[in-house]
Design a protein around this motif. Structure first.
Motif, PDB file in Angstrom:
ATOM      1  N   ARG A   1      -3.022  16.124 -23.380  1.00  0.00           N
ATOM      2  CA  ARG A   1      -3.020  15.328 -24.601  1.00  0.00           C
ATOM      3  C   ARG A   1      -1.722  14.565 -24.833  1.00  0.00           C
ATOM      4  NH1 ARG A   1      -6.129  19.158 -29.089  1.00  0.00           N
ATOM      5  NH2 ARG A   1      -8.090  19.375 -27.898  1.00  0.00           N
ATOM      6  N   SER A   2      -0.701  14.851 -24.079  1.00  0.00           N
ATOM      7  CA  SER A   2       0.566  14.134 -24.267  1.00  0.00           C
ATOM      8  C   SER A   2       0.434  12.694 -23.783  1.00  0.00           C
ATOM      9  CB  SER A   2       1.692  14.832 -23.505  1.00  0.00           C
ATOM     10  OG  SER A   2       1.480  14.721 -22.106  1.00  0.00           O
ATOM     11  N   ASN A   3       1.279  11.817 -24.319  1.00  0.00           N
ATOM     12  CA  ASN A   3       1.248  10.402 -23.912  1.00  0.00           C
ATOM     13  C   ASN A   3       1.557  10.239 -22.431  1.00  0.00           C
ATOM     14  OD1 ASN A   3       0.612   9.522 -26.506  1.00  0.00           O
ATOM     15  ND2 ASN A   3       2.767   9.360 -27.103  1.00  0.00           N
ATOM     16  N   GLU A   4       2.485  11.070 -21.925  1.00  0.00           N
ATOM     17  CA  GLU A   4       2.845  10.973 -20.511  1.00  0.00           C
ATOM     18  C   GLU A   4       1.656  11.342 -19.625  1.00  0.00           C
ATOM     19  OE1 GLU A   4       6.452  11.605 -22.921  1.00  0.00           O
ATOM     20  OE2 GLU A   4       4.530  12.642 -22.758  1.00  0.00           O
ATOM     21  N   ALA A   5       0.946  12.416 -20.016  1.00  0.00           N
ATOM     22  CA  ALA A   5      -0.218  12.827 -19.224  1.00  0.00           C
ATOM     23  C   ALA A   5      -1.317  11.772 -19.270  1.00  0.00           C
ATOM     24  CB  ALA A   5      -0.744  14.169 -19.733  1.00  0.00           C
ATOM     25  N   LYS A   6      -1.550  11.207 -20.442  1.00  0.00           N
ATOM     26  CA  LYS A   6      -2.589  10.177 -20.572  1.00  0.00           C
ATOM     27  C   LYS A   6      -2.254   8.957 -19.724  1.00  0.00           C
ATOM     28  CE  LYS A   6      -4.010  11.501 -25.259  1.00  0.00           C
ATOM     29  NZ  LYS A   6      -4.038  11.094 -26.692  1.00  0.00           N
ATOM     30  N   ASP A   7      -0.990   8.548 -19.724  1.00  0.00           N
ATOM     31  CA  ASP A   7      -0.587   7.387 -18.919  1.00  0.00           C
ATOM     32  C   ASP A   7      -0.860   7.628 -17.434  1.00  0.00           C
ATOM     33  OD1 ASP A   7       0.215   6.029 -21.164  1.00  0.00           O
ATOM     34  OD2 ASP A   7       2.345   6.538 -20.951  1.00  0.00           O
ATOM     35  N   SER A   8      -0.470   8.804 -16.954  1.00  0.00           N
ATOM     36  CA  SER A   8      -0.653   9.103 -15.531  1.00  0.00           C
ATOM     37  C   SER A   8      -2.126   9.260 -15.174  1.00  0.00           C
ATOM     38  CB  SER A   8       0.113  10.380 -15.163  1.00  0.00           C
ATOM     39  OG  SER A   8       1.514  10.158 -15.220  1.00  0.00           O
ATOM     40  N   LEU A   9      -2.902   9.900 -16.044  1.00  0.00           N
ATOM     41  CA  LEU A   9      -4.338  10.063 -15.788  1.00  0.00           C
ATOM     42  C   LEU A   9      -5.056   8.720 -15.787  1.00  0.00           C
ATOM     43  CD1 LEU A   9      -5.053  13.252 -17.922  1.00  0.00           C
ATOM     44  CD2 LEU A   9      -5.210  13.073 -15.429  1.00  0.00           C
ATOM     45  N   ASN A  10      -4.665   7.830 -16.691  1.00  0.00           N
ATOM     46  CA  ASN A  10      -5.271   6.493 -16.724  1.00  0.00           C
ATOM     47  C   ASN A  10      -4.943   5.711 -15.460  1.00  0.00           C
ATOM     48  OD1 ASN A  10      -6.450   6.912 -19.230  1.00  0.00           O
ATOM     49  ND2 ASN A  10      -4.732   6.034 -20.359  1.00  0.00           N
TER      50      ASN A  10
ATOM     51  N   ASP B   1       0.824  -1.205   0.000  1.00  0.00           N
ATOM     52  CA  ASP B   1       0.000   0.000   0.000  1.00  0.00           C
ATOM     53  C   ASP B   1       0.862   1.261   0.000  1.00  0.00           C
ATOM     54  OD1 ASP B   1      -2.448  -1.436   0.081  1.00  0.00           O
ATOM     55  OD2 ASP B   1      -2.133  -1.793   2.210  1.00  0.00           O
ATOM     56  N   VAL B   2       1.939   1.235   0.760  1.00  0.00           N
ATOM     57  CA  VAL B   2       2.857   2.377   0.781  1.00  0.00           C
ATOM     58  C   VAL B   2       3.503   2.556  -0.585  1.00  0.00           C
ATOM     59  CG1 VAL B   2       4.965   3.308   1.805  1.00  0.00           C
ATOM     60  CG2 VAL B   2       3.288   2.155   3.252  1.00  0.00           C
ATOM     61  N   ALA B   3       3.891   1.450  -1.218  1.00  0.00           N
ATOM     62  CA  ALA B   3       4.494   1.520  -2.554  1.00  0.00           C
ATOM     63  C   ALA B   3       3.501   2.065  -3.572  1.00  0.00           C
ATOM     64  CB  ALA B   3       4.987   0.142  -2.977  1.00  0.00           C
ATOM     65  N   LYS B   4       2.236   1.729  -3.414  1.00  0.00           N
ATOM     66  CA  LYS B   4       1.210   2.231  -4.336  1.00  0.00           C
ATOM     67  C   LYS B   4       1.026   3.729  -4.159  1.00  0.00           C
ATOM     68  CE  LYS B   4      -2.242  -0.416  -5.121  1.00  0.00           C
ATOM     69  NZ  LYS B   4      -3.511  -1.185  -4.981  1.00  0.00           N
ATOM     70  N   PHE B   5       1.068   4.195  -2.906  1.00  0.00           N
ATOM     71  CA  PHE B   5       0.964   5.641  -2.706  1.00  0.00           C
ATOM     72  C   PHE B   5       2.190   6.353  -3.252  1.00  0.00           C
ATOM     73  CE2 PHE B   5       1.796   9.518  -0.322  1.00  0.00           C
ATOM     74  CZ  PHE B   5       0.622  10.218  -0.575  1.00  0.00           C
ATOM     75  N   ASP B   6       3.352   5.750  -3.102  1.00  0.00           N
ATOM     76  CA  ASP B   6       4.580   6.330  -3.672  1.00  0.00           C
ATOM     77  C   ASP B   6       4.413   6.527  -5.181  1.00  0.00           C
ATOM     78  OD1 ASP B   6       7.780   6.641  -3.202  1.00  0.00           O
ATOM     79  OD2 ASP B   6       7.373   5.668  -5.111  1.00  0.00           O
ATOM     80  N   LEU B   7       3.828   5.532  -5.845  1.00  0.00           N
ATOM     81  CA  LEU B   7       3.597   5.632  -7.279  1.00  0.00           C
ATOM     82  C   LEU B   7       2.551   6.702  -7.592  1.00  0.00           C
ATOM     83  CD1 LEU B   7       4.450   4.397  -9.966  1.00  0.00           C
ATOM     84  CD2 LEU B   7       2.684   2.651  -9.677  1.00  0.00           C
ATOM     85  N   TYR B   8       1.512   6.786  -6.770  1.00  0.00           N
ATOM     86  CA  TYR B   8       0.488   7.813  -6.959  1.00  0.00           C
ATOM     87  C   TYR B   8       1.103   9.204  -6.856  1.00  0.00           C
ATOM     88  CZ  TYR B   8      -3.243  11.025  -5.528  1.00  0.00           C
ATOM     89  OH  TYR B   8      -4.074  12.103  -5.416  1.00  0.00           O
ATOM     90  N   LEU B   9       1.959   9.414  -5.868  1.00  0.00           N
ATOM     91  CA  LEU B   9       2.596  10.711  -5.682  1.00  0.00           C
ATOM     92  C   LEU B   9       3.445  11.083  -6.894  1.00  0.00           C
ATOM     93  CD1 LEU B   9       3.251  13.122  -3.857  1.00  0.00           C
ATOM     94  CD2 LEU B   9       5.064  11.762  -2.819  1.00  0.00           C
ATOM     95  N   ARG B  10       4.127  10.116  -7.463  1.00  0.00           N
ATOM     96  CA  ARG B  10       4.968  10.395  -8.640  1.00  0.00           C
ATOM     97  C   ARG B  10       4.115  10.747  -9.854  1.00  0.00           C
ATOM     98  NH1 ARG B  10      10.343   6.721  -7.873  1.00  0.00           N
ATOM     99  NH2 ARG B  10      10.106   6.359  -5.650  1.00  0.00           N
ATOM    100  N   HIS B  11       2.990  10.067 -10.014  1.00  0.00           N
ATOM    101  CA  HIS B  11       2.094  10.409 -11.123  1.00  0.00           C
ATOM    102  C   HIS B  11       1.554  11.830 -10.961  1.00  0.00           C
ATOM    103  CE1 HIS B  11       1.807   6.846 -13.634  1.00  0.00           C
ATOM    104  NE2 HIS B  11       1.743   6.082 -12.555  1.00  0.00           N
ATOM    105  N   CYS B  12       1.214  12.205  -9.727  1.00  0.00           N
ATOM    106  CA  CYS B  12       0.714  13.556  -9.493  1.00  0.00           C
ATOM    107  C   CYS B  12       1.786  14.601  -9.789  1.00  0.00           C
ATOM    108  CB  CYS B  12       0.229  13.694  -8.052  1.00  0.00           C
ATOM    109  SG  CYS B  12      -1.292  12.795  -7.685  1.00  0.00           S
TER     110      CYS B  12
ATOM    111  N   ILE C   1      -4.274   6.971 -12.481  1.00  0.00           N
ATOM    112  CA  ILE C   1      -5.038   7.568 -11.378  1.00  0.00           C
ATOM    113  C   ILE C   1      -6.499   7.144 -11.447  1.00  0.00           C
ATOM    114  CG2 ILE C   1      -5.952   9.771 -10.545  1.00  0.00           C
ATOM    115  CD1 ILE C   1      -3.211  10.984 -11.033  1.00  0.00           C
ATOM    116  N   ALA C   2      -7.066   7.114 -12.666  1.00  0.00           N
ATOM    117  CA  ALA C   2      -8.460   6.692 -12.816  1.00  0.00           C
ATOM    118  C   ALA C   2      -8.650   5.247 -12.387  1.00  0.00           C
ATOM    119  CB  ALA C   2      -8.896   6.876 -14.260  1.00  0.00           C
ATOM    120  N   LYS C   3      -7.662   4.401 -12.665  1.00  0.00           N
ATOM    121  CA  LYS C   3      -7.754   2.993 -12.298  1.00  0.00           C
ATOM    122  C   LYS C   3      -7.720   2.819 -10.781  1.00  0.00           C
ATOM    123  CE  LYS C   3      -5.555  -1.501 -13.125  1.00  0.00           C
ATOM    124  NZ  LYS C   3      -4.441  -2.209 -13.821  1.00  0.00           N
ATOM    125  N   GLN C   4      -6.947   3.672 -10.116  1.00  0.00           N
ATOM    126  CA  GLN C   4      -6.801   3.537  -8.665  1.00  0.00           C
ATOM    127  C   GLN C   4      -7.902   4.252  -7.894  1.00  0.00           C
ATOM    128  OE1 GLN C   4      -4.493   1.534  -7.365  1.00  0.00           O
ATOM    129  NE2 GLN C   4      -3.768   1.092  -9.445  1.00  0.00           N
TER     130      GLN C   4
END
Length: 300
Positions: A249-258, A221-232, A260-263
């Motif tokens: 619209r960039s690929n990087e933004a879409k990856d991070s938004l997807n 769970d801590v590792a998942k939050f670490d990943l969430y913080l990096r996406h933000c 976050i939406a999944k989590q």
């Protein structure tokens, strides 16, 4: 060895029928080292240093030998140490063929070679190599700046000391070491405080709210939050550098938004898309300030 012995005694209990505990198999755990011996022949679990275990295996005690079922070798990388390696080699050769063994280490550089050697020594046994990236305790990353009379030589390495604000957009941010729970909490609170100054700023969930009422807190769970913080952080950097409504619209933004939406759900992603940017210059200054607090210059 004594720490392991004490922990087993504290964590595990078992009731035995009355009798002489020194002559009957009525002790849960025993220990044998050069300085201490307790319930060596009667315990169900025996904690031993390698040299003492070697002596027991060579003693010819049929009763003890017959009771031996499983052996756990901790810190097996010690087999490469000049003054003690030979003892570890002897132990693999002396164990009864029926005895199951587990060899544990977090620092073996060539595990495949070690596995092949063990298979050669114990040809009658099936040897499996079981890798894992899970740790029982957190690693702390430190920077050695040199010896000085005026300041300590070691400083903690934080995420902010590894990346400039511009570099947060790259995929390298996800390859940096996992941050400690304490550093994650401090960074998340600092970022939340910054974003709260703008009413329509991008949404950000602090560590306590992200994890929820979980006790004990799991490492995953801590590792998942670490990943969430990096996406933000990545989305904020993209938002800041784009300076337009097309930032998402960039690929990087879409990856991070997807991700976050999944989590956290589509609603959370929608809030990111509808939000305006925060005080953009303040973001860069905040990141530089986080870096200065770690007493390191940007490494990337």
């Amino acid at each position: 060895a004594f720490q392991t012995y004490s922990e087993i005694r504290r964590r595990f209990e078992k009731s035995y029928p009355p009798g002489d505990i020194n002559t009957k198999a009525q002790a849960m755990v025993g220990i044998i080292t050069a300085d201490m011996k307790a319930f060596v022949m009667t315990s169900q679990i025996l904690v031993a240093v390698p040299e003492s275990l070697e002596n027991l295996l060579l003693s010819g005690n049929i009763h003890w030998w017959g009771r031996l079922k499983h052996v756990v070798f901790d810190e097996i990388h010690q087999i490469s140490v000049d003054d003690r390696g030979a003892v570890w080699e002897h132990l693999f050769q002396l164990l009864p063929p029926r005895c199951t063994f587990f060899a544990l280490s977090a620092t073996v550089g060539n595990p495949a070679m070690l596995k092949k050697w063990v298979e050669t020594i114990r040809s009658e046994s099936k040897v499996d190599f079981v890798p894992t990236d899970q740790r029982a305790s957190d690693l702390e990353y430190l920077h050695f700046r040199g010896l000085s009379d005026s300041s300590p030589p070691l400083f903690p390495i934080k995420l902010s000391s590894l990346f400039t604000w511009d570099k947060l957009i790259t995929s390298q941010i996800f390859k940096a070491p996992l941050q400690s729970p304490r550093d994650l909490m401090l960074l998340s609170r600092s970022l939340s405080s910054l974003l709260s100054r703008t009413s329509d700023a991008p949404p950000f969930v602090q560590m306590e709210d992200f994890l929820g009422p979980i006790f004990p807190v799991r490492r995953d769970d801590v590792a998942k939050f670490d990943l969430y913080l990096r996406h933000c952080l990545r989305l904020l950097a993209i938002h800041e550098q784009s300076g337009s409504q097309d930032w998402c619209r960039s690929n990087e933004a879409k990856d991070s938004l997807n991700w976050i939406a999944k989590q956290l759900g589509e609603e959370h992603r929608g809030k990111w898309l509808c939000s305006s940017s925060v005080d953009l210059p303040a973001l860069r200054e905040w990141w530089k300030r986080e870096n200065r607090d770690s007493d390191l210059q940007f490494a990337a």
